[in-house]
Design a protein around this motif. Sequence first.
Motif, PDB file in Angstrom:
ATOM      1  N   LEU A 163       0.971  -1.303  -0.027  1.00 14.58           N
ATOM      2  CA  LEU A 163      -0.167  -0.113  -0.319  1.00 14.58           C
ATOM      3  C   LEU A 163       0.535   1.108  -0.010  1.00 14.58           C
ATOM      4  O   LEU A 163       1.735   1.205   1.062  1.00 14.58           O
ATOM      5  CB  LEU A 163      -0.756   0.309   1.427  1.00 14.58           C
ATOM      6  N   PRO A 164       0.931   2.155  -0.578  1.00 15.27           N
ATOM      7  CA  PRO A 164      -0.177   2.514  -2.151  1.00 15.27           C
ATOM      8  C   PRO A 164       0.025   1.223  -2.988  1.00 15.27           C
ATOM      9  O   PRO A 164       1.091   0.794  -3.458  1.00 15.27           O
ATOM     10  CB  PRO A 164      -0.337   3.860  -2.517  1.00 15.27           C
ATOM     11  N   ASP A 165      -0.519   0.539  -3.865  1.00 10.74           N
ATOM     12  CA  ASP A 165      -0.548  -0.208  -5.072  1.00 10.74           C
ATOM     13  C   ASP A 165      -1.664  -0.209  -5.915  1.00 10.74           C
ATOM     14  O   ASP A 165      -3.398  -0.660  -5.523  1.00 10.74           O
ATOM     15  CB  ASP A 165      -0.160  -1.730  -4.610  1.00 10.74           C
ATOM     16  N   THR A 166      -1.610   0.993  -6.368  1.00 10.93           N
ATOM     17  CA  THR A 166      -3.073   0.157  -7.851  1.00 10.93           C
ATOM     18  C   THR A 166      -2.197   0.568  -8.861  1.00 10.93           C
ATOM     19  O   THR A 166      -3.072   0.904 -10.150  1.00 10.93           O
ATOM     20  CB  THR A 166      -3.713   2.296  -7.414  1.00 10.93           C
ATOM     21  N   GLY A 224      -3.225  -4.251  -8.830  1.00 13.40           N
ATOM     22  CA  GLY A 224      -1.824  -3.790  -7.878  1.00 13.40           C
ATOM     23  C   GLY A 224      -0.845  -4.636  -8.775  1.00 13.40           C
ATOM     24  O   GLY A 224      -1.123  -5.973  -8.864  1.00 13.40           O
ATOM     25  N   ASP A 225       0.044  -4.745  -8.193  1.00 18.23           N
ATOM     26  CA  ASP A 225       1.357  -5.271  -9.033  1.00 18.23           C
ATOM     27  C   ASP A 225       2.081  -6.023  -7.914  1.00 18.23           C
ATOM     28  O   ASP A 225       3.169  -6.635  -7.800  1.00 18.23           O
ATOM     29  CB  ASP A 225       1.664  -4.871 -10.027  1.00 18.23           C
ATOM     30  N   GLU A 250       5.370   4.452  -6.412  1.00 14.72           N
ATOM     31  CA  GLU A 250       5.780   5.575  -5.760  1.00 14.72           C
ATOM     32  C   GLU A 250       4.970   6.680  -5.489  1.00 14.72           C
ATOM     33  O   GLU A 250       3.737   6.901  -5.714  1.00 14.72           O
ATOM     34  CB  GLU A 250       6.665   5.943  -6.989  1.00 14.72           C
ATOM     35  N   PHE A 251       5.249   8.013  -4.061  1.00 18.50           N
ATOM     36  CA  PHE A 251       4.606   8.543  -4.049  1.00 18.50           C
ATOM     37  C   PHE A 251       5.967   9.807  -3.331  1.00 18.50           C
ATOM     38  O   PHE A 251       6.694   9.391  -2.658  1.00 18.50           O
ATOM     39  CB  PHE A 251       3.824   8.163  -3.100  1.00 18.50           C
ATOM     40  N   PRO A 253      -8.959   0.779  -0.630  1.00 22.55           N
ATOM     41  CA  PRO A 253      -9.141  -0.047  -2.750  1.00 22.55           C
ATOM     42  C   PRO A 253      -7.214   0.503  -2.477  1.00 22.55           C
ATOM     43  O   PRO A 253      -6.915   0.091  -3.659  1.00 22.55           O
ATOM     44  CB  PRO A 253      -9.958   0.872  -2.838  1.00 22.55           C
ATOM     45  N   ARG A 254      -6.303   0.811  -1.391  1.00 25.28           N
ATOM     46  CA  ARG A 254      -4.969   1.817  -2.459  1.00 25.28           C
ATOM     47  C   ARG A 254      -4.313   0.469  -2.571  1.00 25.28           C
ATOM     48  O   ARG A 254      -3.356   0.343  -2.515  1.00 25.28           O
ATOM     49  CB  ARG A 254      -4.827   3.224  -1.790  1.00 25.28           C
ATOM     50  N   ARG A 255      -4.438  -1.027  -1.551  1.00 27.50           N
ATOM     51  CA  ARG A 255      -4.582  -1.809  -1.129  1.00 27.50           C
ATOM     52  C   ARG A 255      -3.675  -2.922  -2.293  1.00 27.50           C
ATOM     53  O   ARG A 255      -5.021  -2.601  -2.906  1.00 27.50           O
ATOM     54  CB  ARG A 255      -4.242  -2.220   0.264  1.00 27.50           C
ATOM     55  N   THR A 256      -3.274  -3.165  -2.161  1.00 28.12           N
ATOM     56  CA  THR A 256      -3.470  -4.550  -3.603  1.00 28.12           C
ATOM     57  C   THR A 256      -4.231  -5.616  -3.200  1.00 28.12           C
ATOM     58  O   THR A 256      -4.915  -5.815  -2.194  1.00 28.12           O
ATOM     59  CB  THR A 256      -1.921  -5.926  -2.884  1.00 28.12           C
TER      60      THR A 256
END
Length: 648
Positions: A141-144, A149-150, A155-156, A180-183
Amino acid sequence: MSRTEEPTIVGRGGHSTTMNDDRQFSVSRRKVLAGLGTIGIASAGAGLGTTAYFSDQETFQNNQLTAGTLDMLVDWEEHYYNGTLGADFARLASPDDPNAYVLPGPTNNPNSRSISVEFTGDSDPQVAKDMFWDATSIEALPDTNGNGGDGIQDEFDDTVVCTSDILVNVGDGNDGLDSPRRTASSRGDPLINLDDVKPGDFGEVTFSYHLCDNPGYVWMNGELVEARENGHTEPESTDPQTAGPAGEVSGPADLETSQVELLDEMRVRMWYDPDCNNQVTEASEDLDIMIAVDASGSIDGSAGLEGTEAYNLLQGVNAFIGSLPTDGTVQVGSLHFGENSDITRFQGLTAPSGFSIGYPSESDRDNTPLPPALDIAEQELFNGSNARAGAQKAIAVFTDGGPNYPEGSTYSAGGYTAPRPATSGSDPEAVNYSDDPSTVGYENGTQDGNVDANELAETALVAGEVRNSGTPVRIAVVNVGDDPTAAMTSGATTAYTDLPTYLEDEVATTNFYFDIDLNNLTAASDSLVASVVVGEEVFFTSGTLREALIALSGNDGRGIPLDGNRSTGFDELDGDENDPQRDCFTGGGQTHCVGFQWWLPVDHANQIQSDSVAFDVGFYTEQCRHNDGLGMIPEDPVETTPTPGSSA
């Protein structure tokens, strides 16, 4: 994540050009002199009428008190290797392979071996390691990115983490784990959620936390939720290492007494990961290490006669030296303490290739002058001709007994003197290298062969000064005694009833104490190097899951106090929470990363079949301003990730 508010003051000032009638002709001497110079008051007032030519009012309008914020947000990336995930980028390797990635097994269990793999994806070892890490990343997280997600963290930018919808709060009803930002494949699951762990498996989570607005003290915390035997399979029931009853269920209050074997077989380490790459830097970019070898009379036998204590000690120490990295990152030196009651066989820092030690004959072994060994070793680490200013510093002590040396004794080796003279101004810390700097030598020595409480106290003082000097020195103590639980030598009057407790609490850097039988010292050398030679600061290294959870649930539930400045000598596991060397973590959303790694060493493992462990892990923070780091009991419930678990 606990939230604390801090008041700040916001003030706004305004100017007015209109004056009240009752103040229209009230011209103070200060204003007149400032505005008119040498013109008199009568001239200034003549013909003014109702017009104020000179006026000034300072008006502070709309005064406000606005509470500041201390909000912790988190993100993470998790990895898991089970022989299948990442298999295209790794293969099993010998711990002797200089390119091997080694997760050490327990040094006191010859049946449990290290996990050792070599990364094969590229000829560049670091590139190959990065490829393996990408292949074993299972969620983040984050993984969108992509379709759900992969598994690799996006990156942030630190500058927007506290103002944009990027990171999350978790625990206490927050929906961070369902974000929803989690894989997508892991949404709603506990963070560590594995149901088929086998020997040789390992995994890791790197957490990053961000203090929005204000700086704060931070603790890493957690607790056992539940440990279960889940019955005994036929192999487990017949295994002599099986201890607990088949129906045992342990809760938080049973952590120290639970007989669920997985708590002791699973290994854990935790570290600061300043580059946030999910990887412990096993070898320091630069490490200078001195090896101090006990050459006292308690070591029996001949170094040339196989099977004797002296032989096993010599072979084991040389195996340790032979396992040190030879890529130029590590330098090694050595000395012996106790040969003819002196510090002998001094060798200054140099490359480990071809480096080895010898050992004295049995007739030349005498007492155990540990304080000067530590003192002289430290002097070489900082003042030797090859000592490197930017290198980490470490001393590895191999011993089987407590300190013992004559009263008033002084020592010299390698051009250094111990105890160091308390010279005015040039070496202000020298006063701490013996009990009384106003006298010559060590004041607390005895003339007999017994370990005395005063010797223990003076040695502890010297060891503390070495560990916590301006640049911290890691002291790793390897206790090679026949019986590591044996009581101190008769005649010792001390609060410490056994040698291991003293060596661990008063001499070794926290979590760098090891019990290794001399018969196993050579076999354990690779694991020992993997535990001692670390680059990034590992504040909990190669302990059991039980020991990790005890530490994480300490300090009234606050857990392990973390240090915002790793260059200081603060001891996360044994230091006071309000130690002056412990610093706050910066606010403003800056990223701070901590790694939590687990592994199950290679063993037949029948005793852990079907065992399961569920535990919490999380972080607690308090604002820095107006607090001293001592901490209060976190509000109930502490915001931690709910019941992540591992099972076998």
